[in-house]
Design a protein around this motif. Structure first.
Motif, PDB file in Angstrom:
ATOM      1  N   ALA A 168       2.282   1.701  -3.468  1.00  0.00           N
ATOM      2  CA  ALA A 168       1.262   2.205  -4.386  1.00  0.00           C
ATOM      3  C   ALA A 168       1.080   3.714  -4.234  1.00  0.00           C
ATOM      4  O   ALA A 168       0.775   4.416  -5.212  1.00  0.00           O
ATOM      5  CB  ALA A 168      -0.061   1.489  -4.125  1.00  0.00           C
ATOM      6  N   ARG A 169       1.281   4.209  -3.032  1.00  0.00           N
ATOM      7  CA  ARG A 169       1.068   5.641  -2.792  1.00  0.00           C
ATOM      8  C   ARG A 169       2.334   6.469  -2.995  1.00  0.00           C
ATOM      9  O   ARG A 169       2.284   7.563  -3.581  1.00  0.00           O
ATOM     10  CB  ARG A 169       0.554   5.846  -1.365  1.00  0.00           C
ATOM     11  CG  ARG A 169       0.239   7.297  -1.035  1.00  0.00           C
ATOM     12  CD  ARG A 169      -0.488   7.432   0.283  1.00  0.00           C
ATOM     13  NE  ARG A 169      -0.826   8.809   0.577  1.00  0.00           N
ATOM     14  CZ  ARG A 169      -1.474   9.215   1.658  1.00  0.00           C
ATOM     15  NH1 ARG A 169      -1.876   8.308   2.569  1.00  0.00           N
ATOM     16  NH2 ARG A 169      -1.743  10.484   1.867  1.00  0.00           N
ATOM     17  N   TYR A 170       3.472   5.964  -2.518  1.00  0.00           N
ATOM     18  CA  TYR A 170       4.697   6.770  -2.532  1.00  0.00           C
ATOM     19  C   TYR A 170       5.768   6.244  -3.487  1.00  0.00           C
ATOM     20  O   TYR A 170       6.828   6.874  -3.624  1.00  0.00           O
ATOM     21  CB  TYR A 170       5.291   6.836  -1.118  1.00  0.00           C
ATOM     22  CG  TYR A 170       4.366   7.452  -0.104  1.00  0.00           C
ATOM     23  CD1 TYR A 170       4.116   8.826  -0.100  1.00  0.00           C
ATOM     24  CD2 TYR A 170       3.737   6.667   0.864  1.00  0.00           C
ATOM     25  CE1 TYR A 170       3.268   9.400   0.838  1.00  0.00           C
ATOM     26  CE2 TYR A 170       2.889   7.224   1.802  1.00  0.00           C
ATOM     27  CZ  TYR A 170       2.652   8.592   1.789  1.00  0.00           C
ATOM     28  OH  TYR A 170       1.809   9.154   2.710  1.00  0.00           O
TER      29      TYR A 170
ATOM     30  N   THR B 139       8.665   4.556  -9.875  1.00  0.00           N
ATOM     31  CA  THR B 139       7.519   3.646  -9.838  1.00  0.00           C
ATOM     32  C   THR B 139       7.979   2.250 -10.245  1.00  0.00           C
ATOM     33  O   THR B 139       9.028   2.082 -10.872  1.00  0.00           O
ATOM     34  CB  THR B 139       6.398   4.108 -10.796  1.00  0.00           C
ATOM     35  OG1 THR B 139       6.935   4.185 -12.124  1.00  0.00           O
ATOM     36  CG2 THR B 139       5.873   5.466 -10.371  1.00  0.00           C
TER      37      THR B 139
ATOM     38  N   ARG C  83       0.834  -1.207   0.000  1.00  0.00           N
ATOM     39  CA  ARG C  83       0.000   0.000   0.000  1.00  0.00           C
ATOM     40  C   ARG C  83       0.869   1.258   0.000  1.00  0.00           C
ATOM     41  O   ARG C  83       0.544   2.251  -0.661  1.00  0.00           O
ATOM     42  CB  ARG C  83      -0.927  -0.008   1.211  1.00  0.00           C
ATOM     43  CG  ARG C  83      -2.002  -1.082   1.150  1.00  0.00           C
ATOM     44  CD  ARG C  83      -3.072  -0.868   2.199  1.00  0.00           C
ATOM     45  NE  ARG C  83      -2.538  -0.978   3.548  1.00  0.00           N
ATOM     46  CZ  ARG C  83      -2.424  -2.120   4.211  1.00  0.00           C
ATOM     47  NH1 ARG C  83      -2.804  -3.257   3.638  1.00  0.00           N
ATOM     48  NH2 ARG C  83      -1.942  -2.148   5.442  1.00  0.00           N
ATOM     49  N   LEU C  84       1.968   1.203   0.758  1.00  0.00           N
ATOM     50  CA  LEU C  84       2.857   2.364   0.798  1.00  0.00           C
ATOM     51  C   LEU C  84       3.529   2.584  -0.558  1.00  0.00           C
ATOM     52  O   LEU C  84       3.694   3.725  -1.004  1.00  0.00           O
ATOM     53  CB  LEU C  84       3.916   2.166   1.891  1.00  0.00           C
ATOM     54  CG  LEU C  84       3.392   2.164   3.328  1.00  0.00           C
ATOM     55  CD1 LEU C  84       4.499   1.794   4.306  1.00  0.00           C
ATOM     56  CD2 LEU C  84       2.817   3.542   3.691  1.00  0.00           C
TER      57      LEU C  84
END
Length: 476
Positions: free
Chosen positions: A343-345, A474, A340-341
């Protein structure tokens, strides 16, 4: 009477890509844990093994190095054989061999038999583990692959810490009088369960264009790894005889010959053992570069802290293992939050993780300086917890980055290269940081030697953080 025949449409086109279900993923992750657990499980068992088998320090180091070197040397070959003959087949064969060689380790009558069985165990792990990553790459895509790779990274990190804890518990428990032998015998029932599940849940995959084994490349890669790792591992205990220096001097020539042979094969249109063209993938190249200092520091720390807590602080194997329990627990929970981290950062979580790990390591260094020799779970808890969080934000993400853009047809080779880099660096960490620590102890004492070694590792963490700034933002 008229018989009506209903025709069914004939499916054309390529066959459906096999899919790895939940049970299959659990099975391959179980297999991924076994080799890493066994690399670290012996750290807290070595004193007991030495006493029981009357083994010298040099022979005990071979118990660790024989496994690690055989594992590292054969990993890429294991990936190529899976591409060629089928990954499920190699997975099952490697797992069965791992169980048999674990049994041989547990029943070893003397120290040299144990060394030989450990080398064979490392070779069997090299046949099994590359198939895990290749199977994940070939049978998942998109979010499912991201989740699977995140779980693989979490399993790898947790296994390295849990192995040391489990080793201490098993040695102290002395199940049925087996003592240190239980750290190897415990693999047998796990392997039997894994084989049962794998036969039902792991799909068969192989490369669409399998290539024959690159024999010259295999021998030259083996020579490169052996000439580096063996003298570094055995040199201090053996008194640095002439052969260790000759071996180290031969390493750059073996490595250069390996690169030249692989490049020639690549340009000729063949598929070498490690295709140099694979390193044109920026994410793979930078991820591997990052994995080296991370893995060296991880394994070096685990070895040094096990020796310091048992021989210096006087802790038993259980207390020495459990002193790292906060690191394992925090690593597990933070690794679950990692996807999740990311995906966000994006990959910015990696330098953040390096910073956290550095803070945790500094806290453990301070605890060793102030509390020695009363160093245990309570004193190490704050630093171990923070370091575990930092490591969890690095290792799973680095592994995802390395394999993110590797084509499916080269999944076995890519996985083999990544795990070879990791395993060689783990062995190098024990050889370098372990040798530094043990060399400093006679002159500086256990506390100062431990503090100095931890400060050296802290410099390695800083290097990891700086290198992580060059990762792609990314993950593909």
């Amino acid at each position: 009477m008229t018989e009506t025949i209903t025709s069914r449409p004939v499916r054309t086109g390529p066959p459906a890509t096999p899919s790895l279900g939940g049970l299959g993923l659990f099975t391959v992750l179980l297999a991924a844990a076994l080799p890493l657990v066994d690399f670290f499980i012996v750290n807290v068992a070595l004193p007991t093994i030495g006493a029981d088998l009357s083994a010298s320090e040099a022979v005990l180091e071979l118990v660790v190095a024989g496994y690690g070197v055989a594992y590292a040397v054969l990993l890429v070959l294991g990936g190529r054989l899976g591409d060629l003959f089928g990954r499920r087949r190699l997975f099952l064969g490697g797992m069965a061999a791992f169980g048999l060689t674990s049994l041989a380790c547990g029943l070893a009558p003397d120290a040299w038999s144990l060394v030989a069985a450990r080398a064979a165990q490392g070779a069997s792990a090299a046949a099994m583990l590359p198939q895990v990553l290749a199977t994940i790459q070939a049978t998942t895509s998109g979010p499912r692959r991201a989740k699977a790779m995140g779980l693989y990274g979490a399993t790898a990190g947790l296994s390295m810490v849990a192995g040391q804890i489990l080793g201490g518990v098993l040695v102290a428990a002395d199940i049925a009088g087996t003592g240190w032998r239980s750290v190897f015998l415990v693999n047998v029932p796990v392997v039997l369960v894994g084989l049962f599940l794998a036969a039902r849940a792991v799909p068969e995959t192989r490369s669409a264009r399998p290539e024959p084994v690159d024999v010259p490349g295999t021998f030259l890669l083996a020579a490169s790894i052996l000439t580096l790792l063996v003298p570094l591992t055995e040199g201090r205990a053996a008194g640095w005889p002439l052969w260790t220096w000759l071996s180290l001097a031969a390493f750059p020539f073996a490595a250069a010959a390996f690169f030249a042979v692989e490049r020639r094969a690549d340009r000729a249109g063949r598929t070498p053992l490690v295709p140099p063209s694979l390193f044109a993938i920026v994410s793979l190249r930078r991820g591997l570069l990052l994995m080296v200092p991370f893995s060296i520091g991880f394994s070096g720390f685990m070895f040094v802290i096990a020796v310091a807590l048992q021989q210096g602080a006087g802790l038993g194997p259980v207390a020495a293992g459990l002193a790292l329990a906060p690191l394992a627990v925090v690593f597990f929970f933070f690794s679950l939050a990692g996807p999740r981290l990311v995906a966000r950062y994006g990959t910015r979580v990696v330098p953040a993780g390096a910073a956290l790990q550095g803070v945790g390591l500094a806290l453990m260094t301070l605890a060793a300086w102030r509390s020695w020799p009363d160093l245990g779970l309570v004193e190490l808890l704050p630093g171990a917890a923070v370091a575990g969080a930092g490591q969890a934000l690095q290792l799973p993400v680095i592994m995802r980055v390395v394999l993110s853009e590797v084509p499916a047809v080269r999944a076995g080779v890519g996985g083999g290269v990544m795990v070879t880099t990791q395993q060689s660096s783990l062995a190098l960490g024990v050889a370098t940081l372990g040798t530094l620590f043990l060399s400093l102890v006679p002159g500086m004492g256990m506390r100062d030697a431990l503090v100095t070694t931890l400060l050296v590792q802290l410099a390695g963490v800083a290097l990891t953080g700086l290198l992580s700034l060059r990762l792609p933002r990314t993950i593909a």
